[in-house]
Design a protein around this motif. Structure first.
Motif, short mmCIF file in Angstrom:
data_model
loop_
_atom_site.label_atom_id
_atom_site.label_comp_id
_atom_site.label_asym_id
_atom_site.label_seq_id
_atom_site.Cartn_x
_atom_site.Cartn_y
_atom_site.Cartn_z
N LEU A 1 0.74 -1.30 0.07
CA LEU A 1 0.04 -0.11 0.02
C LEU A 1 0.83 1.43 0.12
CD1 LEU A 1 -2.68 -1.05 2.74
CD2 LEU A 1 -2.96 -0.82 0.16
N ARG A 2 2.15 1.14 -0.12
CA ARG A 2 3.02 2.23 -0.18
C ARG A 2 2.77 3.21 1.18
NH1 ARG A 2 2.97 4.30 -6.26
NH2 ARG A 2 3.27 2.07 -7.39
N ILE A 3 2.70 2.46 2.32
CA ILE A 3 2.67 3.20 3.46
C ILE A 3 4.08 3.08 4.29
CG2 ILE A 3 1.65 3.17 6.16
CD1 ILE A 3 -1.04 2.20 4.61
N PHE A 4 4.63 1.98 4.07
CA PHE A 4 5.98 1.78 4.55
C PHE A 4 7.13 1.38 3.55
CE2 PHE A 4 4.10 1.09 8.83
CZ PHE A 4 4.67 2.45 9.54
N GLU A 5 8.14 2.06 3.32
CA GLU A 5 9.23 1.44 2.31
C GLU A 5 10.00 0.03 2.85
OE1 GLU A 5 9.85 2.96 -0.43
OE2 GLU A 5 8.55 4.47 -0.05
N LYS A 6 10.42 -0.43 1.95
CA LYS A 6 11.12 -1.83 2.33
C LYS A 6 11.94 -1.83 3.38
CE LYS A 6 13.18 -5.96 0.02
NZ LYS A 6 13.85 -6.39 -1.25
N ASN A 7 12.99 -0.68 3.31
CA ASN A 7 13.75 -0.80 4.49
C ASN A 7 13.25 -0.58 5.90
OD1 ASN A 7 13.24 1.98 3.57
ND2 ASN A 7 14.89 2.76 4.43
N GLU A 8 12.04 0.23 5.71
CA GLU A 8 11.34 0.48 7.19
C GLU A 8 10.70 -0.74 7.55
OE1 GLU A 8 9.70 4.98 6.88
OE2 GLU A 8 8.92 3.86 5.41
N ILE A 9 10.25 -1.63 6.75
CA ILE A 9 9.63 -2.58 7.08
C ILE A 9 10.58 -3.58 7.51
CG2 ILE A 9 8.51 -4.79 6.01
CD1 ILE A 9 6.56 -2.72 6.13
N ARG A 10 11.70 -3.43 7.22
CA ARG A 10 12.82 -4.45 7.55
C ARG A 10 13.09 -3.79 9.34
NH1 ARG A 10 16.42 -3.13 4.24
NH2 ARG A 10 15.86 -4.74 2.53
N ASN A 11 13.17 -2.63 9.37
CA ASN A 11 13.53 -2.03 10.57
C ASN A 11 12.60 -2.51 11.64
OD1 ASN A 11 16.22 -0.98 9.70
ND2 ASN A 11 15.02 0.87 9.05
N ILE A 12 11.32 -2.32 11.23
CA ILE A 12 10.10 -2.78 12.02
C ILE A 12 10.23 -4.09 12.56
CG2 ILE A 12 7.65 -2.90 12.28
CD1 ILE A 12 7.29 -0.67 10.25
N LEU A 13 10.60 -5.03 11.55
CA LEU A 13 10.48 -6.44 12.11
C LEU A 13 11.63 -6.70 12.76
CD1 LEU A 13 8.94 -8.77 10.90
CD2 LEU A 13 10.51 -9.38 9.23
N LYS A 14 12.85 -6.20 12.68
CA LYS A 14 14.09 -6.14 13.42
C LYS A 14 13.48 -5.63 14.98
CE LYS A 14 18.93 -4.86 13.94
NZ LYS A 14 19.93 -4.02 13.44
#
Length: 344
Positions: A22-35
């Motif tokens: 949905l383009r609410i978060f970028e790929k690197n942001e998703i990675r950081n959230i998961l971490k």
């Protein structure tokens, strides 16, 4: 523990991928959230639980939820399922926190604010009772619970119950008696306004359909009289008067009575109640300078003192002869006011 944390982390991936789509978060942001989530999951799964870990995790998830909402609105999107998932996750974290660290009032208050924000009102009632089982010694939390029920849940009965239970634990609490007194007057004012609006609507309807006859079952006179009597107890502030009577027996402090009198003064239907309170002050604290200071100030504000016997006489007269009693009431009130001024 590692296997459990990995499983929990994997369960988060689908919702995060949806946020990326949905383009609410970028790929690197998703990675950081998961971490970051994985780090928090390890911390809260440790054998020795730390309150600060839970609070930081909750704050982190609150920030994520806020960011999702802001970015979604910027993209002109409606509320998405992921927000409900994050809110559900937050609710579980809060529930675990108040269970494990219920001695910290801040966590309870944060939980109630969260429930209000997310409109999870059905969870608040039971949680309030759980909180008060732990913190029954704190008067302000009984007041908080009552205010929540009255203002947020629109339940005066639940609010009364919380204040009455609080008074069992704190039978001489000025704070609880003051809130109970204020509650009954606010509720009476609200019901009076509703009744006024209803009468105006009925009058307008009656005028519009004048000449038509109304059919239907007639109300049983005895039942109607009972309903009116109960209503009068509320509308006339009788419940507040009962609170005052109980409080005055438990708390011997003229300043406290004056504070209640100031609250009653805010409502125009409490003339009789105010006179009763002033009469009590004269009888219980006739030589206290605060009594006469209060009376002098009330006289300057045009708030005269009417003895209870005079009020009863006025009410009796009003029930038999409206016009004649009004004239008599005014004369009697003027005489009473004059006599009081002479005493001062």
């Amino acid at each position: 523990m590692a296997e459990y944390v990995n499983l929990r982390t994997e369960d988060m991936i689908p919702e995060l991928e949806k946020l990326q789509q949905l383009r609410i978060f970028e790929k690197n942001e998703i990675r950081n959230i998961l971490k970051k989530r994985k780090e928090f999951e390890y911390k809260i799964q440790r054998r020795t639980k730390c309150k600060e870990d839970y609070l930081r995790y909750i704050q982190y998830e609150m920030d994520i939820l806020k960011t999702i909402k802001l970015r979604r609105e910027n993209l002109n999107m409606k509320k998405i399922d992921v927000e409900y998932h994050v809110a559900h996750k937050l609710h579980k974290l809060f529930k675990t926190s108040v269970t494990k660290f219920g001695d910290d009032v801040r966590i309870w208050i944060s939980y109630f604010k969260f429930c209000k924000q997310m409109r999870l009102h059905s969870y608040v009632g039971p949680a309030l009772m759980d909180m008060l089982r732990v913190h029954s010694d704190k008067q302000n939390l009984w007041v908080f619970a009552a205010n929540w029920e009255f203002t947020e849940n629109n339940s005066v009965e639940n609010a009364r119950q919380f204040l009455l239970r609080g008074l069992r634990f704190h039978p001489e609490s000025k704070e609880l008696y003051t809130e109970a007194f204020k509650l009954e007057l606010q509720y009476a004012a609200m019901k009076r306004e509703q009744q006024r609006a209803k009468l105006e609507a009925e009058e307008a309807k009656k005028t519009a359909v004048e000449g038509n006859t109304t059919t239907g079952k007639e109300t049983n006179p005895a039942q109607k009289q009972n309903v009116e009597e109960v209503s009068d107890q509320v509308l006339g502030g009788r419940l507040a008067e009962m609170i005052f009577e109980s409080a005055s027996k438990k708390i011997k402090d003229v300043k406290f009575i004056i504070d209640l009198l100031s609250i009653a003064k805010e409502h125009d239907f409490t003339v009789k109640l105010q006179s009763k309170m002033v009469g009590y002050m004269f009888g219980a604290y006739p030589n206290d300078e605060l009594t006469w200071d209060t009376m002098a100030r009330r006289e300057l504000e045009g708030l005269a003192y009417y003895p209870e016997s005079l009020l009863q006489e006025i009410e009796a007269n009003e029930g038999t002869n409206a016009q004649g009693s009004n004239d008599t009431s005014v004369d009697n009130k003027k005489n009473s006011t004059s006599s009081l001024k002479e005493r001062i």
